[in-house]
Enzyme design. Structure first.
Site, PDB file in Angstrom:
ATOM      1  N   LYS A 166       0.840  -1.184   0.000  1.00 17.32           N
ATOM      2  CA  LYS A 166       0.000   0.000   0.000  1.00 17.32           C
ATOM      3  C   LYS A 166       0.884   1.247   0.000  1.00 17.32           C
ATOM      4  CE  LYS A 166      -1.573   1.843   3.842  1.00 17.32           C
ATOM      5  NZ  LYS A 166      -0.728   2.506   4.856  1.00 17.32           N
ATOM      6  N   HIS A 196      -1.481  -5.405   5.404  1.00 21.17           N
ATOM      7  CA  HIS A 196      -0.890  -6.209   6.481  1.00 21.17           C
ATOM      8  C   HIS A 196      -1.876  -6.492   7.615  1.00 21.17           C
ATOM      9  CE1 HIS A 196      -0.212  -2.383   8.600  1.00 21.17           C
ATOM     10  NE2 HIS A 196      -0.097  -3.116   9.681  1.00 21.17           N
ATOM     11  N   LYS A 200      -2.927 -10.282  10.537  1.00 21.31           N
ATOM     12  CA  LYS A 200      -3.111 -10.372  11.993  1.00 21.31           C
ATOM     13  C   LYS A 200      -4.051 -11.529  12.316  1.00 21.31           C
ATOM     14  CE  LYS A 200      -2.665  -5.362  12.540  1.00 21.31           C
ATOM     15  NZ  LYS A 200      -1.347  -5.196  13.095  1.00 21.31           N
ATOM     16  N   GLU A 234      -3.473   5.013  17.557  1.00 26.58           N
ATOM     17  CA  GLU A 234      -2.030   4.802  17.725  1.00 26.58           C
ATOM     18  C   GLU A 234      -1.485   5.802  18.722  1.00 26.58           C
ATOM     19  OE1 GLU A 234       0.290   3.581  14.171  1.00 26.58           O
ATOM     20  OE2 GLU A 234      -1.314   4.648  13.150  1.00 26.58           O
ATOM     21  N   ASP A 253      -4.209   6.876   4.624  1.00 29.79           N
ATOM     22  CA  ASP A 253      -3.254   5.943   5.219  1.00 29.79           C
ATOM     23  C   ASP A 253      -3.946   4.722   5.831  1.00 29.79           C
ATOM     24  OD1 ASP A 253      -0.592   5.254   6.037  1.00 29.79           O
ATOM     25  OD2 ASP A 253      -1.079   5.885   8.078  1.00 29.79           O
ATOM     26  N   HIS A 258      -7.037  -0.646   5.753  1.00 26.29           N
ATOM     27  CA  HIS A 258      -7.171  -1.382   7.010  1.00 26.29           C
ATOM     28  C   HIS A 258      -8.594  -1.337   7.607  1.00 26.29           C
ATOM     29  CE1 HIS A 258      -2.991  -1.400   6.426  1.00 26.29           C
ATOM     30  NE2 HIS A 258      -2.663  -0.341   7.137  1.00 26.29           N
ATOM     31  N   LYS A 358      -3.308   9.295  14.955  1.00 26.21           N
ATOM     32  CA  LYS A 358      -1.961   9.216  15.522  1.00 26.21           C
ATOM     33  C   LYS A 358      -1.961   9.978  16.839  1.00 26.21           C
ATOM     34  CE  LYS A 358       0.337   7.573  11.795  1.00 26.21           C
ATOM     35  NZ  LYS A 358       0.847   6.207  11.828  1.00 26.21           N
TER      36      LYS A 358
HETATM   37  C1  BG6 Z   1       0.357   1.352   8.146  1.00 29.04           C
HETATM   38  C2  BG6 Z   1       0.242   2.846   8.159  1.00 29.04           C
HETATM   39  O1  BG6 Z   1      -0.241   0.822   7.005  1.00 29.04           O
HETATM   40  O2  BG6 Z   1      -0.295   0.831   9.297  1.00 29.04           O
HETATM   41  C3  BG6 Z   1       0.879   3.397   9.412  1.00 29.04           C
HETATM   42  O3  BG6 Z   1       0.899   3.371   7.023  1.00 29.04           O
HETATM   43  C4  BG6 Z   1       0.275   2.764  10.628  1.00 29.04           C
HETATM   44  O4  BG6 Z   1       0.742   4.808   9.470  1.00 29.04           O
HETATM   45  C5  BG6 Z   1       0.287   1.251  10.517  1.00 29.04           C
HETATM   46  O5  BG6 Z   1       1.052   3.160  11.748  1.00 29.04           O
HETATM   47  C6  BG6 Z   1      -0.499   0.628  11.629  1.00 29.04           C
HETATM   48  O6  BG6 Z   1      -0.274  -0.744  11.624  1.00 29.04           O
HETATM   49  P1  BG6 Z   1      -0.345  -1.578  12.941  1.00 29.04           P
HETATM   50  O7  BG6 Z   1      -0.176  -2.985  12.506  1.00 29.04           O
HETATM   51  O8  BG6 Z   1       0.736  -1.085  13.835  1.00 29.04           O
HETATM   52  O9  BG6 Z   1      -1.702  -1.284  13.495  1.00 29.04           O
END
Ligand code: BG6
Length: 515
Positions: A166, A196, A200, A234, A253, A258, A358
């Site tokens: 991505k 990704h 999980k 986050e 993002d 996600h 964030k």
């Molecule tokens: C990424 C984003 O795809 O996913 C990041 O670009 C983000 O900004 C991250 O921090 C979050 O992934 P995870 O697995 O830590 O929740």
């Protein structure tokens, strides 16, 4: 108690097909933090074919030897556990490096030659997995060049697959254009658009939880569910990714990829099988059923924010505009919240509230399914009606993976008093800690040709179609109140107001990192 039963969890999995994996952009963070540790874990679990080799490519200059040395150091930092020297030695000697410019056609001829010689040396069949871990601007170009040099063509039963990181596009139009460009070279079944989140365990478990248990599905609808909250909060800021983030923002993002993956897995109809297309058909269908927001809806059903400096427990947290490679008057959102409605029989009138940001109060990724309150008849005039809480099912993704069910119980004692109690399932308690990076399953699936956990073109476009109207209104009406939330908080007040208008509240939970 270890309640692991013999079910889907124990199905033995075959090792991936023999193949050469070529990583484009192999000197970046992703390779050292995720891909190499994941390949190492696969090798250790004997899920990587014995006939495997890896070619790293990048602009940076390395030799096979110096690249191996670098990775040998990195694996010790990022392996998430003790490194087995024997396994690493096996993997290390199968790693090669080619330096070059991805825009230069000669580079692809050199790569082709190197692939032949590495394939010959390691007796590897003619299967190739190309991993595009570069800046997105190179995706189209690399695939076109792979096509021109004959490296994308599948012949004599051998496969060529391309994993694309991505962000896939910057908006609806660019995602469509990129899909068109790559389909001039590749068939859809050769394309593995990675997200990704699908690596999980708990995300994969959503399907198992819903469809291999008979007790949840009957109540999984508008009759019993009041609303759904999906939070990906986050604690970290943008770290060293200011340059990328300035152009992306929280919406691009996190949301079309996600958060929409989570939404579609929670809301989709049962697929007719676990075949890749059967699952993805249902995910796409439900995304298409989400109501598109009108410009008026965008104003009342979304909220955006940007964090400013603050201090939490005596620690001062930088504001977004003071982060590296971020404009001092940046209008980029670091937080987004929205309310979505799904127009189908299962979900009509059940709001799905999504938020991500964030520098929030904690690292919490979870899905809250809030059930309707029971009828009050029984408790009328008893004074306890008000104590009755709605039941909640919470699917925890981060920082710990698990599921909990909250329900009311009578508190011990002579008086009728109610309290909320919890039944908790925690992945680690039941199945033990894992050293997984989340990429193992996805890489292995690509090597065995299973695309279920990868995004199809129509899913990606359905996701962008939903957020495009929001991006358009936001662009036309730049935010006036930025920065509008304190680093270390739960986001701007507009996000709270979004739910208050519906007489609801966000579930704000900071989970301790160490239990
Ligand atoms: C990424 C984003 O795809 O996913 C990041 O670009 C983000 O900004 C991250 O921090 C979050 O992934 P995870 O697995 O830590 O929740």
């Amino acid at each position: 108690m270890n309640a692991m039963s013999e079910s889907i969890l124990d199905i033995p999995r075959a090792s991936g097909d023999p193949c050469i994996m070529v990583i484009f952009g192999a000197t970046g963070d992703l390779t050292k933090r995720k891909l190499i540790p994941a390949l190492y874990n696969l090798a250790k679990a004997k899920l990587l074919s014995r006939k495997f080799a890896l070619i790293g490519t990048a602009f940076d200059s390395f030799t096979d030897e110096s690249f191996r040395q670098q990775l040998a150091q990195d694996i010790r930092t990022y392996a998430m556990g003790e490194v087995d020297d024997k396994v690493w030695a096996w993997l290390e000697k199968r790693i090669y490096f080619l330096q070059g410019d991805f825009r230069d056609e000669n580079f692809y001829w050199k790569l082709r030659e190197l692939c032949y010689s590495v394939g010959g040396k390691n007796a590897i069949d003619d299967n190739y997995c190309y991993y595009l871990a570069t800046a997105p601007t190179f995706f189209g170009e690399i695939i076109r060049q792979l096509g021109n040099s004959g490296m994308a063509k599948e012949e004599s039963g051998h496969w060529r697959r391309v994993i694309i990181e991505k962000p896939f596009g910057h908006d609806l139009e660019s995602a469509r254009t990129l899909n068109m460009e790559i389909r001039e070279v590749l068939k859809e079944r050769q394309i593995y658009r990675i997200d990704h989140y699908l690596g999980k365990e708990t995300v994969q478990n959503i399907m198992v939880f819903r469809f291999s248990n008979s007790i949840f599905e009957p109540i999984w609808n508008r009759r019993y569910i009041d609303h759904v909250q999906i939070t990906a909060a986050e604690e970290v800021g943008v770290e060293r990714r200011g340059a990328y983030y300035e152009n992306a923002g929280a919406m691009r993002d996190m949301v079309p990829n996600h958060l929409f993956q989570l939404l579609s897995l929670i809301a989709m109809e049962p697929p007719i099988s676990f075949e890749a297309d059967a699952v993805r058909d249902e995910q796409t269908k439900v995304l298409r059923a989400v109501q598109t927001l009108t410009p008026e809806d965008v104003l009342s059903m979304t909220a955006r924010g940007q964090y400013h400096e603050s201090s939490v427990d005596g620690v001062s947290l930088t504001g977004y505009r003071a982060e590296e490679k971020v404009a001092r008057d940046s209008k980029t959102e670091t937080f987004v919240a929205m309310k979505l409605l799904i127009d189908n029989w299962r979900w009509a009138d059940v709001p799905f509230y999504l938020r991500t940001g964030k520098r929030m109060a904690g690292r919490t990724t979870e899905i809250v399914i809030q059930f309707r309150r029971p009828p009050m008849v029984l408790f009328r005039n008893t004074g306890i009606g008000e104590q009755i809480q709605s039941n909640r099912l919470v699917i925890h993704l981060q920082p710990h993976e698990g599921i909990s069910l909250e329900f009311d119980a009578k508190m011990p004692g002579p008086l009728m008093k109610l309290g909320v109690v919890k039944m908790d399932f925690d992945y680690e308690d039941y199945f033990g800690a894992t050293s997984s990076t989340g990429y193992e399953r996805l890489l292995h699936d690509c090597m065995t040709g299973d695309a279920t956990l990868f995004q199809r073109a129509d899913m990606v476009e359905a996701g962008w179609s939903l957020i495009q109207p929001i991006l358009d209104v936001w662009k036309a009406l730049p935010p006036r109140s930025f920065p509008n939330y304190a680093a270390g908080s739960w986001g701007p007040k507009e996000s709270e107001e979004l739910l208050e208008r519906d007489k609801r509240q966000w579930v704000n939970r900071v989970v301790p990192k160490i239990r």
